[in-house]
Design a protein around this motif. Structure first.
Motif, PDB file in Angstrom:
ATOM      1  N   SER A  85       2.892 -11.412  -5.026  1.00 47.47           N
ATOM      2  CA  SER A  85       2.746 -10.296  -4.093  1.00 47.47           C
ATOM      3  C   SER A  85       3.293  -9.065  -4.339  1.00 47.47           C
ATOM      4  N   GLY A  86       3.142  -8.122  -3.618  1.00 48.18           N
ATOM      5  CA  GLY A  86       3.653  -6.641  -3.800  1.00 48.18           C
ATOM      6  C   GLY A  86       5.428  -6.833  -4.056  1.00 48.18           C
ATOM      7  N   SER A  87       5.858  -7.491  -2.962  1.00 47.32           N
ATOM      8  CA  SER A  87       7.221  -7.697  -2.712  1.00 47.32           C
ATOM      9  C   SER A  87       7.870  -8.310  -3.742  1.00 47.32           C
TER      10      SER A  87
ATOM     11  N   THR B  34       8.349  -5.844  -6.593  1.00 49.82           N
ATOM     12  CA  THR B  34       9.290  -4.924  -6.765  1.00 49.82           C
ATOM     13  C   THR B  34      10.776  -5.331  -6.815  1.00 49.82           C
TER      14      THR B  34
ATOM     15  N   PHE C 257       8.345   1.964   1.424  1.00 55.36           N
ATOM     16  CA  PHE C 257       8.380   0.610   1.511  1.00 55.36           C
ATOM     17  C   PHE C 257       8.044  -0.050   0.382  1.00 55.36           C
ATOM     18  N   HIS C 258       8.751  -1.153   0.000  1.00 52.55           N
ATOM     19  CA  HIS C 258       8.394  -1.649  -0.949  1.00 52.55           C
ATOM     20  C   HIS C 258       8.453  -3.217  -1.010  1.00 52.55           C
ATOM     21  N   GLY C 259       8.375  -3.902   0.248  1.00 49.84           N
ATOM     22  CA  GLY C 259       7.969  -5.017   0.637  1.00 49.84           C
ATOM     23  C   GLY C 259       9.339  -5.648   1.578  1.00 49.84           C
TER      24      GLY C 259
ATOM     25  N   GLU D 223       7.225   5.096  -3.894  1.00 51.61           N
ATOM     26  CA  GLU D 223       5.560   5.218  -4.096  1.00 51.61           C
ATOM     27  C   GLU D 223       5.415   6.607  -4.250  1.00 51.61           C
TER      28      GLU D 223
ATOM     29  N   ASN E 133       3.392   3.924   3.414  1.00 53.18           N
ATOM     30  CA  ASN E 133       3.529   3.333   4.589  1.00 53.18           C
ATOM     31  C   ASN E 133       4.116   4.061   5.713  1.00 53.18           C
TER      32      ASN E 133
ATOM     33  N   ASP F  30       6.038   2.470  -7.715  1.00 55.99           N
ATOM     34  CA  ASP F  30       5.708   1.224  -6.922  1.00 55.99           C
ATOM     35  C   ASP F  30       4.066   1.912  -6.447  1.00 55.99           C
TER      36      ASP F  30
ATOM     37  N   LYS G  87      -2.125  -5.893  -4.284  1.00 53.88           N
ATOM     38  CA  LYS G  87      -3.311  -5.412  -3.424  1.00 53.88           C
ATOM     39  C   LYS G  87      -4.628  -5.454  -4.233  1.00 53.88           C
TER      40      LYS G  87
HETATM   41  N1  PLP Z   1       5.299  -1.815  -2.090  1.00 55.61           N
HETATM   42  C1  PLP Z   1       4.222  -0.945  -1.287  1.00 55.61           C
HETATM   43  C2  PLP Z   1       3.876   0.393  -1.708  1.00 55.61           C
HETATM   44  C3  PLP Z   1       3.350  -1.857  -0.261  1.00 55.61           C
HETATM   45  O1  PLP Z   1       2.546  -0.965   0.316  1.00 55.61           O
HETATM   46  C4  PLP Z   1       3.621  -2.992   0.152  1.00 55.61           C
HETATM   47  C5  PLP Z   1       2.860  -3.652   1.091  1.00 55.61           C
HETATM   48  O2  PLP Z   1       2.193  -3.056   1.895  1.00 55.61           O
HETATM   49  C6  PLP Z   1       4.463  -3.908  -0.809  1.00 55.61           C
HETATM   50  C7  PLP Z   1       5.119  -3.280  -1.960  1.00 55.61           C
HETATM   51  C8  PLP Z   1       4.578  -5.104  -0.554  1.00 55.61           C
HETATM   52  O3  PLP Z   1       3.435  -5.838  -1.028  1.00 55.61           O
HETATM   53  P1  PLP Z   1       3.193  -7.419  -0.176  1.00 55.61           P
HETATM   54  O4  PLP Z   1       2.849  -7.145   1.142  1.00 55.61           O
HETATM   55  O5  PLP Z   1       2.195  -7.957  -1.204  1.00 55.61           O
HETATM   56  O6  PLP Z   1       4.481  -8.213  -0.617  1.00 55.61           O
END
Ligand code: PLP
Length: 415
Positions: free
Chosen positions: A110-112, A115, A138-140, A199, A204, A232, A260
């Motif tokens: 996942s993105g979370s 990061t 927002f980074h998760g 970002e 977000n 990010d 994503k």
């Molecule tokens: N970083 C950014 C810029 C995001 O928009 C998101 C999720 O929307 C995340 C990290 C976290 O990704 P994930 O929801 O796949 O954990």
């Protein structure tokens, strides 16, 4: 069962009735039966044009035949091995080829996770403790980045969520977006900063776009202070073009995070960057990172097929840009707030001028947004249900879909 009945039952089984908070639309969310192309069909038998697209991954739309075939081909061969697969090399090779700053990558789920690992790696590489993020960035949903937009660049972080240790977020500093002076000021007063994570386009609360020269200034300032720059690109990766914001704005991060689109709609994340830094990741180095589902074959297959399709059809980006421009022409005429777009990202802010940072975003009239959002849904258009989430378009949106969205924008903004 209808959506209202399903939600009544869901609330007894899951907190708030949902698997992720933003889905808890009031008074109840619609439940989706199936999706194809640009459309969602709800269990209540309603067809909606989807401008949420799973919050961004589905740049080719729902159930794209090529992606589906790639997933099905993989499923027939099994979907979890716990060993390396040749597919990893395909996707890793493409990410490295497309991003000049990325020399090695590690896949996560996942993105979370991406990061979280990138921040750990930055701390491991520099031996420093603090990180800097952008207010409203927002980074998760992991502890270090769950920090509320606070009262200024140098204030200590405040936990955004119960259960997050104040001691931990005290190591997360914040600066406003589009404010290189605040970053310079912070970095010049603190020599324990490992990385600045941002970002490149705030996605977000936005899109909130970088001022001309902002990202170049950020690169210069972080380099001058030996602070790693983590871009990010979870939203912007392959969304604003091949090579993401790195290529679009010509900014070279030390590390970048992805998610994503690179999974084609299946769960994925990745982080990557300079070889010298990435070689600290276990088992090559001492920064631990691991995952049962990392490099999941089905996600890799879907992601690689998606990126290959984008490479083969680069005109998709031009078409999507023209589509949001067409919607913007109507929305701008409506004189209620400000329309912001870049490529296939777009949003109407209920605020006179386009916001340049989180504090300005928060000035938006969220009640006006809610009325507009509901009117759009009644007109058959599903937008993400928050003033603070970006709208997306996909290559599957037809000319007629775009006209319908633009017409609905016109009538709902005037309503
Ligand atoms: N970083 C950014 C810029 C995001 O928009 C998101 C999720 O929307 C995340 C990290 C976290 O990704 P994930 O929801 O796949 O954990």
């Amino acid at each position: 069962m209808k959506s209202s009945d399903l939600f009544s039952r869901a609330k007894t089984l899951m907190p708030g009735g949902v698997s992720s908070p933003v889905r808890a639309i009031k008074p109840y969310p619609f439940y989706v039966e199936r999706a194809a192309g640009s459309r969602l069909t709800t269990v209540d038998g309603v067809d909606l044009i989807d401008c949420c697209l799973g919050y961004g991954p589905l740049i080719l739309g729902h159930a794209h035949p090529e992606i589906r075939e790639a997933i099905e081909r993989q499923l027939a061969k099994g979907w979890l091995y716990g060993t390396p697969t040749p597919l990893e090399l395909d996707l890793a090779g493409m990410l490295v080829d497309d991003h000049p700053a990325i020399e090695m990558v590690r896949f996560v789920s996942s993105g979370s996770e991406a990061t979280m690992a990138a921040i750990r790696l930055a701390r491991g590489y520099t031996g420093r403790q603090d990180i800097v993020k952008v207010e409203g960035g927002f980074h998760g949903a992991h502890d270090a980045v769950l920090v509320k937009a606070g009262s200024g660049a140098t204030t200590l972080g405040v936990p955004d969520s119960a259960g997050v240790l104040p001691d931990l977020v005290a190591h997360t500093r914040q600066v406003p977006y589009n404010d290189p002076e605040a970053l310079e000021d912070l970095l010049s007063k603190n020599d324990d900063i490992a990385a600045f994570i941002l970002e490149p386009i705030m996605g977000n609360v936005g899109p909130v776009l970088p001022d001309d020269g902002y990202l170049a200034a950020v690169r210069e300032i972080t380099a001058a202070h030996d602070v790693l720059l983590i871009l990010d690109e979870v939203i912007t990766g392959y969304r604003v073009g091949i090579g993401g914001a790195e290529v679009l704005y010509g900014v070279k991060p030390d590390l970048a995070t992805f998610g994503k689109i690179i999974g084609g709609g299946l769960p994925i994340g990745a982080f990557g960057g300079r070889r010298e830094i990435m070689e600290l990741v276990a088992p090559a180095g001492p920064v631990y990172q691991a995952g049962t589902f990392s490099g999941n074959p089905a996600s890799l297959a879907a992601g690689y097929a998606t990126l290959r399709h984008l490479h083969e059809h680069p005109e998709i980006y031009r078409r999507l840009d023209e589509a949001t421009r067409a919607i913007g022409e109507v929305a701008t005429d409506a004189h209620r707030g400000s329309f912001v777009r870049i490529g296939s990202l777009f949003k109407h802010f209920f605020r006179g001028e386009p916001p340049r940072n989180y504090r300005e975003v928060k000035e938006c009239d969220t009640e006006a947004f809610s009325r507009f959002w509901r009117a759009m849904l009644d007109a058959g258009i599903f937008l993400p249900p928050s003033q603070f989430e970006t709208n997306f378009l996909s290559a599957a949106h037809t000319k007629e879909d775009i006209e319908q969205i633009a017409d609905a924008y016109g009538s709902c903004l005037f309503a």
